[in-house]
Motif scaffolding. Structure first.
Motif, PDB file in Angstrom:
ATOM      1  N   HIS A   1       0.727  -1.238  -0.177  1.00 44.48           N
ATOM      2  CA  HIS A   1       0.116  -0.075  -0.104  1.00 44.48           C
ATOM      3  C   HIS A   1       0.766   1.112  -0.021  1.00 44.48           C
ATOM      4  CE1 HIS A   1      -3.663  -2.452   0.604  1.00 44.48           C
ATOM      5  NE2 HIS A   1      -2.892  -3.000   1.507  1.00 44.48           N
ATOM      6  N   SER A   2       0.258   2.419  -0.447  1.00 44.87           N
ATOM      7  CA  SER A   2       1.131   3.646  -0.625  1.00 44.87           C
ATOM      8  C   SER A   2       1.479   4.190   0.825  1.00 44.87           C
ATOM      9  CB  SER A   2      -0.039   4.582  -1.149  1.00 44.87           C
ATOM     10  OG  SER A   2      -0.877   4.818  -0.385  1.00 44.87           O
ATOM     11  N   HIS A   3       0.755   3.948   1.859  1.00 45.90           N
ATOM     12  CA  HIS A   3       1.344   4.490   3.272  1.00 45.90           C
ATOM     13  C   HIS A   3       2.404   3.662   3.732  1.00 45.90           C
ATOM     14  CE1 HIS A   3      -1.170   1.065   4.403  1.00 45.90           C
ATOM     15  NE2 HIS A   3      -0.770   1.121   5.558  1.00 45.90           N
ATOM     16  N   GLN A   4       2.564   2.418   3.146  1.00 45.66           N
ATOM     17  CA  GLN A   4       3.775   1.370   3.605  1.00 45.66           C
ATOM     18  C   GLN A   4       4.965   1.760   2.561  1.00 45.66           C
ATOM     19  OE1 GLN A   4       1.999  -2.341   2.688  1.00 45.66           O
ATOM     20  NE2 GLN A   4       1.100  -2.607   4.743  1.00 45.66           N
ATOM     21  N   LEU A   5       4.805   2.227   1.446  1.00 44.13           N
ATOM     22  CA  LEU A   5       5.841   2.672   0.472  1.00 44.13           C
ATOM     23  C   LEU A   5       6.252   3.913   0.788  1.00 44.13           C
ATOM     24  CD1 LEU A   5       7.063   1.335  -2.116  1.00 44.13           C
ATOM     25  CD2 LEU A   5       5.320   2.529  -3.318  1.00 44.13           C
TER      26      LEU A   5
ATOM     27  N   ILE B   1       9.785   3.905   2.842  1.00 44.43           N
ATOM     28  CA  ILE B   1      10.648   3.160   1.953  1.00 44.43           C
ATOM     29  C   ILE B   1      11.490   4.333   1.068  1.00 44.43           C
ATOM     30  CG2 ILE B   1      11.290   1.522   0.665  1.00 44.43           C
ATOM     31  CD1 ILE B   1       8.848   0.006   1.870  1.00 44.43           C
ATOM     32  N   LEU B   2      10.560   5.084   0.391  1.00 46.91           N
ATOM     33  CA  LEU B   2      11.018   6.090  -0.875  1.00 46.91           C
ATOM     34  C   LEU B   2      11.777   7.008   0.281  1.00 46.91           C
ATOM     35  CD1 LEU B   2       8.061   5.814  -3.046  1.00 46.91           C
ATOM     36  CD2 LEU B   2      10.206   4.886  -3.405  1.00 46.91           C
ATOM     37  N   LEU B   3      11.116   7.560   1.097  1.00 48.76           N
ATOM     38  CA  LEU B   3      11.586   8.793   1.789  1.00 48.76           C
ATOM     39  C   LEU B   3      12.927   8.321   2.291  1.00 48.76           C
ATOM     40  CD1 LEU B   3       8.765  10.351   3.691  1.00 48.76           C
ATOM     41  CD2 LEU B   3      11.066  11.338   3.591  1.00 48.76           C
ATOM     42  N   ALA B   4      13.425   7.196   2.785  1.00 50.79           N
ATOM     43  CA  ALA B   4      14.522   6.869   3.393  1.00 50.79           C
ATOM     44  C   ALA B   4      15.448   6.608   2.105  1.00 50.79           C
ATOM     45  CB  ALA B   4      14.524   5.473   4.090  1.00 50.79           C
ATOM     46  N   LEU B   5      15.133   6.102   0.943  1.00 56.63           N
ATOM     47  CA  LEU B   5      16.063   5.865   0.092  1.00 56.63           C
ATOM     48  C   LEU B   5      16.309   7.320  -0.654  1.00 56.63           C
ATOM     49  CD1 LEU B   5      14.022   2.990  -2.098  1.00 56.63           C
ATOM     50  CD2 LEU B   5      16.397   2.889  -1.060  1.00 56.63           C
TER      51      LEU B   5
ATOM     52  N   LEU C   1      16.401  10.237   1.000  1.00 52.87           N
ATOM     53  CA  LEU C   1      17.032  10.961   1.995  1.00 52.87           C
ATOM     54  C   LEU C   1      18.435  10.339   2.034  1.00 52.87           C
ATOM     55  CD1 LEU C   1      17.349  13.135   4.301  1.00 52.87           C
ATOM     56  CD2 LEU C   1      16.635  11.274   5.751  1.00 52.87           C
ATOM     57  N   ILE C   2      18.634   9.202   1.922  1.00 49.34           N
ATOM     58  CA  ILE C   2      20.116   8.537   2.058  1.00 49.34           C
ATOM     59  C   ILE C   2      20.983   8.889   0.691  1.00 49.34           C
ATOM     60  CG2 ILE C   2      21.381   6.305   1.967  1.00 49.34           C
ATOM     61  CD1 ILE C   2      19.395   5.239   3.770  1.00 49.34           C
ATOM     62  N   THR C   3      20.380   8.953  -0.367  1.00 53.34           N
ATOM     63  CA  THR C   3      20.802   9.341  -1.772  1.00 53.34           C
ATOM     64  C   THR C   3      21.252  10.902  -1.590  1.00 53.34           C
ATOM     65  OG1 THR C   3      19.454   7.653  -2.894  1.00 53.34           O
ATOM     66  CG2 THR C   3      20.613   9.507  -4.110  1.00 53.34           C
ATOM     67  N   ILE C   4      20.524  11.509  -1.156  1.00 53.81           N
ATOM     68  CA  ILE C   4      20.861  13.038  -1.316  1.00 53.81           C
ATOM     69  C   ILE C   4      21.936  13.391  -0.223  1.00 53.81           C
ATOM     70  CG2 ILE C   4      20.111  15.280  -0.265  1.00 53.81           C
ATOM     71  CD1 ILE C   4      17.196  14.447  -1.404  1.00 53.81           C
ATOM     72  N   LEU C   5      21.854  12.879   0.968  1.00 48.87           N
ATOM     73  CA  LEU C   5      23.225  12.687   1.834  1.00 48.87           C
ATOM     74  C   LEU C   5      24.424  12.241   1.482  1.00 48.87           C
ATOM     75  CD1 LEU C   5      21.309  11.991   5.415  1.00 48.87           C
ATOM     76  CD2 LEU C   5      22.001  14.140   4.528  1.00 48.87           C
ATOM     77  N   ALA C   6      24.174  11.102   0.448  1.00 51.27           N
ATOM     78  CA  ALA C   6      25.601  10.509  -0.128  1.00 51.27           C
ATOM     79  C   ALA C   6      26.025  11.228  -1.315  1.00 51.27           C
ATOM     80  CB  ALA C   6      25.173   9.055  -0.413  1.00 51.27           C
ATOM     81  N   LEU C   7      25.432  12.447  -1.841  1.00 50.38           N
ATOM     82  CA  LEU C   7      25.717  12.950  -2.773  1.00 50.38           C
ATOM     83  C   LEU C   7      27.167  13.572  -2.953  1.00 50.38           C
ATOM     84  CD1 LEU C   7      22.419  15.183  -3.889  1.00 50.38           C
ATOM     85  CD2 LEU C   7      23.626  13.374  -5.123  1.00 50.38           C
ATOM     86  N   PRO C   8      27.846  13.961  -1.716  1.00 54.10           N
ATOM     87  CA  PRO C   8      28.935  14.248  -1.481  1.00 54.10           C
ATOM     88  C   PRO C   8      30.222  13.314  -2.181  1.00 54.10           C
ATOM     89  CG  PRO C   8      28.064  15.157   0.444  1.00 54.10           C
ATOM     90  CD  PRO C   8      27.097  14.244  -0.488  1.00 54.10           C
ATOM     91  N   ILE C   9      29.691  12.137  -2.492  1.00 57.25           N
ATOM     92  CA  ILE C   9      30.699  11.242  -2.876  1.00 57.25           C
ATOM     93  C   ILE C   9      31.137  11.295  -4.407  1.00 57.25           C
ATOM     94  CG2 ILE C   9      29.790   9.232  -1.386  1.00 57.25           C
ATOM     95  CD1 ILE C   9      28.795   7.927  -3.780  1.00 57.25           C
ATOM     96  N   LEU C  10      30.314  12.138  -5.166  1.00 51.76           N
ATOM     97  CA  LEU C  10      30.355  12.652  -6.095  1.00 51.76           C
ATOM     98  C   LEU C  10      31.681  13.194  -6.412  1.00 51.76           C
ATOM     99  CD1 LEU C  10      26.765  13.265  -7.612  1.00 51.76           C
ATOM    100  CD2 LEU C  10      28.070  11.167  -8.222  1.00 51.76           C
ATOM    101  N   THR C  11      32.344  14.006  -5.397  1.00 52.65           N
ATOM    102  CA  THR C  11      33.547  14.629  -5.597  1.00 52.65           C
ATOM    103  C   THR C  11      34.703  13.801  -5.321  1.00 52.65           C
ATOM    104  OG1 THR C  11      33.213  15.224  -3.308  1.00 52.65           O
ATOM    105  CG2 THR C  11      32.015  16.576  -4.589  1.00 52.65           C
TER     106      THR C  11
END
Length: 245
Positions: free
Chosen positions: A2-6, A9-13, A15-25
């Motif tokens: 269901h959407s409320h369960q998803l 999960i999407l928020l965590a994915l 957020l982690i991806t955004i916080l990990a963006l510095p690895i591009l440098t």
């Protein structure tokens, strides 16, 4: 799902991806630089192990080659590979943990993996070991799915064999995952007293691994590089054995 369960999960994915963006440098380490050199060389028509050499299995060279072809020959393009693969690895880990525990633990498993993975230094990121995480968790997920014993059981066993062999093409010792999953699956079948079709499952698992394993060997032989690739595996085994000591 269901959407409320998803949503969490999407928020965590995200957020982690955004916080990990510095690895591009991050600059490339020695290993990543060699992988990128061989990957770029493949695009120029060069053959791994013959004209450009590294003791790792060839899958990482072709992954780098694909990234360079699509995103360009830069360290940023190479580093983006970790960010692109994380959502798929994270979702697979979430699903595996969900089958074994509950949603809270599954979410924590995904978050924990992302946190520990992206806090590694520049040397450990975008390595063949890390990229192999994806086929390894997919092999595990496929095995658990096969345990449902539904109509698609044999397809999932086939998929498990395929993903196990893909993982081994990133690092030779990872073929041990196939033994672990096969043993676990056989123990499960024995406990469930469901041995009737076990030999068929073993056949499908072997076929899946054979498709990728023999297909890769045939390709390298066709390139004229099979002997040199086998020599690279021998070299790898020598320094790995020294590490064990």
């Amino acid at each position: 799902m269901h959407s409320h369960q998803l949503k969490p999960i999407l928020l965590a994915l995200i957020l982690i991806t955004i916080l990990a963006l510095p690895i591009l440098t991050y600059p490339l380490g020695r290993d990543q630089g060699e992988f990128a050199t061989i990957g770029y060389g493949i695009l120029q028509g060069k053959i791994p192990y013959l004209e450009l050499w590294n003791p790792k299995p060839p899958a990482i060279f072709y992954i780098y080659s694909g990234v360079i072809a699509i995103l360009g020959n830069t360290s940023t393009a190479i580093r983006s590979l970790d960010l692109m693969l994380f959502p798929f690895t994270g979702m697979a880990l979430y699903w595996i943990a969900l089958q074994l525990t509950n949603r809270r633990v599954a979410l924590l498993s995904m978050i924990g993996f992302g946190t520990f993975y992206f806090t590694e230094g520049f040397w450990s990121l975008t390595q063949n070991d890390g990229i192999a995480n994806l086929p390894m968790v997919l092999a595990t997920a496929s095995t658990l799915k096969a345990m449902d014993k539904g109509k698609t059981q044999h397809r999932w066993v086939l998929a498990a064999g395929i993903f196990c062999c893909i993982a081994a093409w990133f690092k030779y010792p990872f073929i041990l995952l196939a033994l672990a999953l096969a043993l676990g699956y056989c123990i499960f079948c024995i406990k469930e007293r469901n041995l009737r079709h076990l030999w068929i499952d073993v056949l499908f698992f072997t076929i899946g691994g054979g498709i990728v394993g023999l297909g890769g060997l045939f390709y390298m032989a066709n390139q004229g590089a099979l002997g040199e690739m086998i020599e690279s595996a021998r070299v790898t085994s020598e320094y790995t054995r020294q590490g064990y000591n």
